[in-house]
Enzyme design. Structure first.
Site, short mmCIF file in Angstrom:
data_model
loop_
_atom_site.label_atom_id
_atom_site.label_comp_id
_atom_site.label_asym_id
_atom_site.label_seq_id
_atom_site.Cartn_x
_atom_site.Cartn_y
_atom_site.Cartn_z
N TYR A 71 11.94 -30.35 30.22
CA TYR A 71 10.91 -31.14 29.82
C TYR A 71 11.51 -32.41 28.95
O TYR A 71 11.45 -32.09 27.84
CB TYR A 71 10.07 -30.45 29.10
CG TYR A 71 9.10 -29.55 30.14
CD1 TYR A 71 9.01 -29.48 31.51
CD2 TYR A 71 8.18 -28.71 29.28
CE1 TYR A 71 8.57 -28.68 32.36
CE2 TYR A 71 7.40 -27.52 30.36
CZ TYR A 71 7.47 -27.84 31.58
OH TYR A 71 6.85 -26.92 32.48
N GLY A 222 -4.67 -30.20 39.54
CA GLY A 222 -4.79 -29.84 40.84
C GLY A 222 -4.03 -30.73 41.55
O GLY A 222 -2.70 -30.57 41.52
#
Length: 305
Positions: A71, A222
């Site tokens: 990250y 999503g």
């Protein structure tokens, strides 16, 4: 209560091994950059703001952080931000990280780590976080091949004291069973949210039956994945439930995921302090049976009205 006064403790707790965490945690993937995660051309995030968000998360009772050495943006690393914001670490803070994926210094993805390379990834996370061990390490998996050799390498590091507990990410039931034959597994981190396929519902339930935490990622985003949630994904049914609670649809998505079982943990991520408070407040939402029925129908329809 307002979102600014609701703490993560309202979401309840779960135990990872012997580490007690509030069920609403915080994912750090979005802290190093603005916009889409892992975009090599992304503008680095504001460092001071990221540190404020992490410290505010602690003030709001968050004691479970999700991170990874991969990250990072051109100027920011999630692990370094955590270290700068929160070290020396509180005794109750649990940091979960992932190994397996690898990005080079330019941010391009490389081949996943071999068993022999996993120790280096574990040690890199330890160095960046400024610790002498890692609380929980998830083996991030791509594909359905055997994970025995790689998970076995992490199990050896656990035996040596570099890792407290082990988990898995992006796996199926067969891989979980394979891993459990080697060493205990305390959590499974898979993509999951409203509209996820039925096989993930079954897997979520199976994890609960085995006492394993199920930790959805992209529960809000999503299909938007790294780019984040799209308002266009919110249909009338979801909007109706949200309005009834004076909440956002993102909060309802999080609350719904927590209603799937007491072993489900949430790790929503954001670089926005207001969104952080709203995400934590979602842990206090209690959906009625009728609302859960409506959302279940939405879920079974793939998340669309």
């Amino acid at each position: 209560m307002t979102p600014e006064t609701i703490t993560a403790a309202t979401s309840g707790t779960w135990t990872l091994g012997d580490l007690v965490v509030n069920r609403i945690g915080f994912g750090t993937m979005r802290l190093p950059q603005q916009g889409e995660a892992f975009d090599v051309d992304a503008v680095p995030g504001d460092r001071d703001r990221a540190i404020r968000v992490l410290r505010r998360a602690r003030e709001l009772g968050v004691n479970h952080l999700d991170t990874a050495a991969f990250y990072f943006s051109r100027l920011r690393s999630a692990n370094e931000l955590i270290n700068s914001a929160l070290a020396p670490y509180p005794d109750d803070l649990v940091i979960t990280t992932k190994v397996g994926p690898c990005r080079d210094s330019s941010g391009e993805w490389q081949t996943h780590a071999t068993p022999g390379q996993l120790r280096g990834q574990v040690e890199e996370n330890i160095r960046q976080l400024g610790r002498d061990h890692l609380d929980v390490v998830n083996l991030r998996v791509v594909g359905t091949d055997s994970i025995a050799e790689r998970f076995g390498a992490l199990a050896e590091l656990r035996e040596s004291g570099l890792i407290r507990y082990l988990g898995l990410s992006n796996v199926g039931p067969a891989q979980l069973a394979e891993a459990r034959a080697i060493a205990p597994v305390v959590c499974v981190q898979n993509r999951y949210g409203l509209g996820s396929p039925p096989d993930q519902d079954a897997f979520l339930r199976a994890c609960g039956e085995q006492g394993i935490a199920f930790v959805p990622f992209y529960a809000i985003a999503g299909a938007g994945r790294e780019a984040g949630a799209s308002p266009d994904a919110d249909g009338d049914a979801l909007l109706t439930v949200a309005r009834a609670h004076g909440a956002s649809t993102a909060q309802i998505r999080l609350a719904w995921s927590l209603h799937r079982g007491p072993h489900v943990l949430a790790i929503p991520g954001t670089g926005n302090p207001d969104h952080l408070a709203a995400n934590v407040a979602a842990g206090a939402l209690r959906l009625s049976d009728d609302e859960l029925t409506v959302l279940e129908a939405l879920h079974r329809n793939g998340g669309t009205d």
